[in-house]
Motif scaffolding. Sequence first.
Motif, short mmCIF file in Angstrom:
data_model
loop_
_atom_site.label_atom_id
_atom_site.label_comp_id
_atom_site.label_asym_id
_atom_site.label_seq_id
_atom_site.Cartn_x
_atom_site.Cartn_y
_atom_site.Cartn_z
N SER A 91 0.84 -1.19 0.00
CA SER A 91 0.00 0.00 0.00
C SER A 91 0.89 1.25 0.00
CB SER A 91 -0.91 -0.02 1.22
OG SER A 91 -0.16 -0.31 2.39
N ASN A 121 1.30 4.07 1.43
CA ASN A 121 1.31 4.96 2.59
C ASN A 121 2.69 4.89 3.24
OD1 ASN A 121 0.15 2.17 3.06
ND2 ASN A 121 0.83 2.69 5.12
N SER A 142 -3.77 3.09 5.15
CA SER A 142 -3.53 2.91 3.72
C SER A 142 -4.25 4.00 2.93
CB SER A 142 -4.03 1.54 3.26
OG SER A 142 -3.30 0.52 3.89
N GLU A 195 -7.55 -3.42 2.14
CA GLU A 195 -6.64 -4.25 1.36
C GLU A 195 -7.23 -5.63 1.05
OE1 GLU A 195 -6.12 -2.93 4.23
OE2 GLU A 195 -4.33 -1.67 4.24
MG MG Z 1 0.04 -1.86 3.95
#
Ligand code: MG
Length: 349
Positions: free
Chosen positions: A144, A146, A152, A181
């Motif tokens: 992800s 971030n 995220s 996710e």
């Molecule tokens: Mg992640």
Amino acid sequence: ATRCLAVDPGQPETAPVREAGAVLRRGGLVAFPTETVYGLGANALDAQAVANIFRAKGRPADNPLIVHMDSFAALGKYILEMPAVVSALAEKFWPGPLTLVLRGNRSFPPVVTGGLSTVAVRVPAHPVALALLREAGVPVAAPSANASGRPSPTTASHVLEDLAGRIDLVLDGGPAGLGLESTVLDLTGQCPVILRPGGITRPDLEAVLGPVELDPSVNGAPAGDRPRSPGMKYKHYAPRAPLVLFEGDSSGQVAAAIYAEAQRLEAGGKRVGILACSETAPLYRGFDVVVTGRCSDSGSIAASLYDSLRRFDRLDVDIILAEGVAPRGLGLAVMNRLRRAAGDRIVRI
Ligand code: MG
Ligand code: TXA
């Protein structure tokens, strides 16, 4: 500086996708929308490029990455053995939010897999992600997008909030779909095990596979030093202020407990944020309430959860009191993320 190119999420234009593919092929980092959250991609066969993902995110080196491919057909080249169930799962859930952990054949550099003999793979469903994977022509390792430990990103501006100046390019395709996710499913043992709940639910998987286990870390059991999914031992998804999670079967009792605690904290001079659903939000008048979907619809909560957590940073609250949701269907994934954000600050009503 990080460049940001707008792209149509339904029918991605050729020019930005070509440019992003070229950046990946020459070893750069590209953030792109998927149907779950935004990913931060690098060529999975290029150890240096993948190492730069870890640097940009501040990610611990032993937390392995998911490799994204444009089709099930591309997978065979990279794994040691293909369990019989993989084609049935791929048929049903790919492209889509399901990640499979399989035994790798060591095609990927150890930096991708955290030195494990297994590899996590998925075929994403978002048209921009698929177009980019096809254009790049290489498998793309992408966590992800971030900074490590933060919620995220579900929009390009979340990505820029965390990573501006640290990556080459963001493809802005609007909000990601699901908002949480992918489900991570380990197929290397006797019985399939969910390591991280996500877009594909346990009942979805059991309809294809029969019984599927849940890794104990999913419900917040301490992961220990050597969890099956290395990511599970780190604090995650956290806004800047500490978050206290209130769980209980009665939403009325949960709301009453949150209200009482908010009053107590406010009397002590704290600025209190409350994470609530639209049905209960009116009960908390007077506090900084962020509404995250409808209690009766876990999909709507999933879609706005990470954005809601980031909103509290802008409100600059000292502490966040959050309502739990029923851990059914997508609610299991929502609760997993909330528990991880709360750490040990969980109140059971
Ligand atoms: Mg992640
Ligand atoms: O929806 C998603 O999966 C997004 C988008 C971008 O595809 N990606 C994502 O990646 O969430 P990341 O890195 O934030 O999470 C990957 C998870 C971590 O919990 C990691 O520990 C686990 O997958 N993982 C990766 N490789 C693994 C392996 N070989 N064995 C067990 N767990 C693995």
